[in-house]
Design an enzyme around this catalytic site. Structure first.
Site, short mmCIF file in Angstrom:
data_model
loop_
_atom_site.label_atom_id
_atom_site.label_comp_id
_atom_site.label_asym_id
_atom_site.label_seq_id
_atom_site.Cartn_x
_atom_site.Cartn_y
_atom_site.Cartn_z
N HIS A 434 0.78 -0.93 -0.03
CA HIS A 434 0.25 0.06 0.08
C HIS A 434 0.81 1.18 0.14
O HIS A 434 1.32 1.28 0.90
CB HIS A 434 -0.80 -0.22 1.37
CG HIS A 434 -1.82 -1.49 1.64
ND1 HIS A 434 -2.68 -1.80 2.30
CD2 HIS A 434 -2.44 -1.72 0.12
CE1 HIS A 434 -3.70 -2.43 2.06
NE2 HIS A 434 -3.46 -2.96 1.17
C1 LIG Z 1 -0.20 -7.35 -3.81
C2 LIG Z 1 -0.81 -6.77 -3.41
C3 LIG Z 1 -1.85 -6.66 -2.96
C4 LIG Z 1 -3.09 -5.62 -2.86
N1 LIG Z 1 -3.85 -5.52 -2.03
C5 LIG Z 1 -4.59 -4.26 -2.17
C6 LIG Z 1 -6.32 -4.50 -1.94
O1 LIG Z 1 -6.64 -6.36 -0.89
N2 LIG Z 1 -7.27 -3.40 -1.99
C7 LIG Z 1 -6.61 -2.18 -1.78
O2 LIG Z 1 -7.79 -1.70 -2.17
N3 LIG Z 1 -5.87 -2.24 -2.58
C8 LIG Z 1 -4.92 -3.09 -2.49
N4 LIG Z 1 -3.47 -3.21 -2.59
C9 LIG Z 1 -3.02 -2.08 -3.36
C10 LIG Z 1 -4.06 -1.22 -4.89
O3 LIG Z 1 -3.64 -2.35 -5.71
C11 LIG Z 1 -2.88 0.22 -4.67
O4 LIG Z 1 -3.47 1.37 -3.66
C12 LIG Z 1 -3.70 0.49 -6.06
O5 LIG Z 1 -3.70 0.18 -7.33
C13 LIG Z 1 -2.90 2.29 -6.61
O6 LIG Z 1 -3.46 2.79 -7.59
P1 LIG Z 1 -2.69 3.39 -8.72
O7 LIG Z 1 -3.51 4.42 -9.43
O8 LIG Z 1 -1.95 4.71 -7.61
O9 LIG Z 1 -1.55 2.97 -9.02
P2 LIG Z 1 -1.50 1.78 -10.17
O10 LIG Z 1 -2.70 0.73 -9.93
O11 LIG Z 1 0.09 1.04 -9.06
O12 LIG Z 1 -1.74 1.76 -11.22
C14 LIG Z 1 -0.40 2.53 -11.95
C15 LIG Z 1 0.63 2.45 -13.38
O13 LIG Z 1 0.73 3.12 -14.05
C16 LIG Z 1 1.74 2.12 -15.14
N5 LIG Z 1 3.66 3.36 -15.20
C17 LIG Z 1 4.04 3.34 -14.00
N6 LIG Z 1 4.76 4.36 -14.38
C18 LIG Z 1 3.91 4.86 -16.23
C19 LIG Z 1 4.92 5.44 -16.97
N7 LIG Z 1 6.33 6.33 -16.86
N8 LIG Z 1 4.73 5.38 -17.97
C20 LIG Z 1 3.24 4.10 -18.66
N9 LIG Z 1 3.39 4.03 -17.59
C21 LIG Z 1 3.61 3.59 -16.07
C22 LIG Z 1 2.85 0.96 -13.93
O14 LIG Z 1 2.66 0.18 -15.04
C23 LIG Z 1 1.00 1.20 -13.88
O15 LIG Z 1 0.11 0.07 -14.35
C24 LIG Z 1 -2.66 -3.84 -2.91
C25 LIG Z 1 -1.21 -4.23 -4.05
C26 LIG Z 1 -0.81 -5.22 -4.44
C27 LIG Z 1 0.54 -4.93 -5.00
#
Ligand SMILES: Cc1cc2nc3c(=O)[nH]c(=O)nc-3n(C[C@H](O)[C@H](O)[C@H](O)COP(=O)(O)OP(=O)(O)OC[C@H]3O[C@@H](n4cnc5c(N)ncnc54)[C@H](O)[C@@H]3O)c2cc1C
Length: 506
Positions: A434
């Site tokens: 997280h």
């Molecule tokens: C194993 C695991 C279990 C989890 N379990 C839970 C749960 O049960 N419940 C919950 O609420 N949360 C959970 N989480 C956390 C949740 O998944 C994250 O809080 C959420 O996905 C964050 O969203 P985000 O949009 O910030 O980033 P992300 O979902 O991480 O998306 C970011 C994206 O940006 C892309 N990216 C990065 N840099 C670049 C770049 N320079 N150019 C192009 N693309 C790029 C990445 O490839 C990625 O696909 C878990 C996370 C993990 C890893």
């Protein structure tokens, strides 16, 4: 239209969205539905739900950044995991959904001076998200590993609950038959239907900014197919080419590590990447007389008695992950691996007072990530591990194997005391999934690089809309909060853009 074949990349668009995870996919869907031309640039590949076994080595290789081996340096260093695929973390996570607690929203609004953060609007957005992701409880009985955690807490008189998940189940399905309603199942197809273009295998290197305005983004695109089945990083077999897209605005949604890194690489200053927050987590494996292991799913019960400081839950526990959990004192614990079907892995996650930093390093794509636990954090980790061990004994575990170097086997309450005495965070295999708070939102410019709706204060048209914006680690599973803020901010962008257009044409 296929949702995962790259077409020609346009030269120009209204909005570029960087990253297609919880923040990026929702942003793209809302903006496309409001009539903006939207291009989503995603570093990872499109891998449909169900194509890979959840929590398997193959999944880690293909859908996690760095094969799941990424670390925040410190004393001790803390392993973290991030998704790198279309849909980001939502494709690989446990699917446990919690609304942002109202008390937390009030604290964020007050401490970070967030304007127009309205409880009713957030509640209404959460209801929309819950419906779009089919959030609900497992059908029938939860798994045995989940029931053990629940029963241990009940025996101690501690508060526990089942967390709902974003899953759909077949009509006569059981707790393990769910299909994760990740972004590739929900908001990404929705955005694409509304005209958004998703380009996968595309890394955004830099935002081109002049006089506080972004005019274009530069990217590197690998067009080739991915060689699967290898144990290393996916091998992109095609040619890499570079390009740029001119745009009217950018939404940076690359997650809490890569959003600040991209902003820093693009020369944007301010409090960016200085306040990384997460939930440090300590684990143990527990062995029961009966079979408890489910190798491709996680428990749904959580113990909230000590929340928000400490919460307990269950982790993925396939045979490899059981072996990993036992590896901290392998000579003493190794016999349990042959009995892995009777073993499940559990965690105690804490709300940390420590902070981390993300620093982009010239010449490297991946930033340097550091994190420092406070003395209080170390104390809370020790007490969390002790209480989690107690829960397992109450649940009927015959042996408990804590995840720190040289840990003893715990068979009774007396052993628990000795285990806590010998615990030190420096010896523990800490980890987190997280990550947040590297670009907190609000009007307090000393602490917040982004305004109350995610626009970088020093720019006219660069927005952040992902976990980076959460002002502090929420103390609950964060994806519900990430999506609620992303939708709120996208709505505001749409409303103000339409107001601007109306003013211009009047
Ligand atoms: C194993 C695991 C279990 C989890 N379990 C839970 C749960 O049960 N419940 C919950 O609420 N949360 C959970 N989480 C956390 C949740 O998944 C994250 O809080 C959420 O996905 C964050 O969203 P985000 O949009 O910030 O980033 P992300 O979902 O991480 O998306 C970011 C994206 O940006 C892309 N990216 C990065 N840099 C670049 C770049 N320079 N150019 C192009 N693309 C790029 C990445 O490839 C990625 O696909 C878990 C996370 C993990 C890893």
């Amino acid at each position: 239209m296929s949702t995962h074949m790259n077409g020609p990349v346009p030269y120009e668009t209204d909005v570029v969205v960087v990253g297609s995870g919880a923040g990026g996919a929702t942003t793209a869907a809302l903006l496309a539905e409001a009539g903006f031309s939207v291009v989503v640039l995603e570093e990872g590949r499109w891998i449909p739900q169900g194509a890979l076994r959840p929590f398997s080595l193959e999944q880690m290789t293909q859908q996690y950044r760095g094969g799941g081996v990424t670390v925040a340096l410190g004393r001790p260093s803390i392993a973290y995991a991030e998704g790198r695929c279309a849909g980001g973390g939502t494709e690989i996570n446990s699917g446990l959904y919690i609304r942002p607690p109202t008390e937390l929203l009030h604290r964020w609004r007050r401490d970070f001076h967030i304007s127009d953060l309205d409880d009713d609007e957030i509640a209404e957005i959460c209801a929309e998200v819950e419906s779009s992701l089919s959030v609900g409880f497992v059908p029938g009985r939860p798994t045995a590993a989940s029931e053990r955690l629940r029963d241990g807490a009940i025996a101690l008189g501690w508060q526990q609950n089942e967390a709902p998940r974003w899953m759909t189940y077949p009509p006569s399905g059981d707790a393990t038959s769910g299909r994760r309603q990740s972004m590739t199942e929900t908001y990404l197809p929705r955005g694409i239907r509304a005209g958004a273009q998703l380009v996968t295998g595309c890394v955004v290197d830099r935002l081109e900014i002049q006089h506080g305005r972004v005019s274009a983004v530069s990217y590197r695109l690998n067009d080739g197919p991915v060689a699967s089945g290898s144990k290393s990083e996916p091998q992109h077999t095609g040619a890499t080419r570079t390009g740029r897209i001119r745009c009217g605005a950018v939404f940076v949604c690359a997650g809490a590590i890569h959003s600040p890194a991209l902003l820093q690489r693009s020369g944007i200053g301010g409090p960016i990447g200085r306040t990384l927050a997460f939930h440090p987590t300590v684990k143990l494996a527990a062995r029961f007389p009966q079979v408890v292991n489910v190798d491709d799913d996680v428990p749904v019960h959580q113990v909230k008695e000590f929340s928000p400081n400490i919460s307990f839950g269950g982790s993925a526990s396939n045979s490899g992950l059981v072996a990993l959990a036992l590896s901290d004192h392998w000579q003493v614990f190794k016999d349990a691996v042959t009995d892995w079907q009777h073993v499940a892995v559990y965690y105690a996650a804490i709300t940390s007072q420590g902070k981390g930093r993300v620093r982009s390093i010239p010449g490297f794509h991946d930033p340097l990530v550091t994190y420092h636990l406070t003395g209080r954090d170390r104390h809370v980790l020790r007490s969390g591990l002790g209480r989690l061990g107690l829960t397992m004994l109450q649940a009927g575990a015959t042996e408990v194997y804590p995840s720190f170097r040289g840990a003893p086997v715990v068979r009774n309450r007396a052993d628990l005391g000795a285990m806590q005495q010998s615990f030190s965070a420096m010896k523990a295999s800490l980890m987190t999934v997280h990550l947040c708070s590297t670009v907190p939102l609000g009007e307090d410019r000393d602490r917040c690089a982004a305004d109350s709706f995610g626009r970088i204060h020093s720019t006219a048209n660069v927005y952040v809309n992902d976990a980076s914006l959460l002002p502090t680690a929420p103390g609950v599973n964060p994806q519900g909060s990430v999506m609620a803020f992303a939708i709120r901010n996208a709505r505001r962008f749409i409303a103000t853009a339409h107001r601007r257009t109306a003013r211009t044409s009047a």
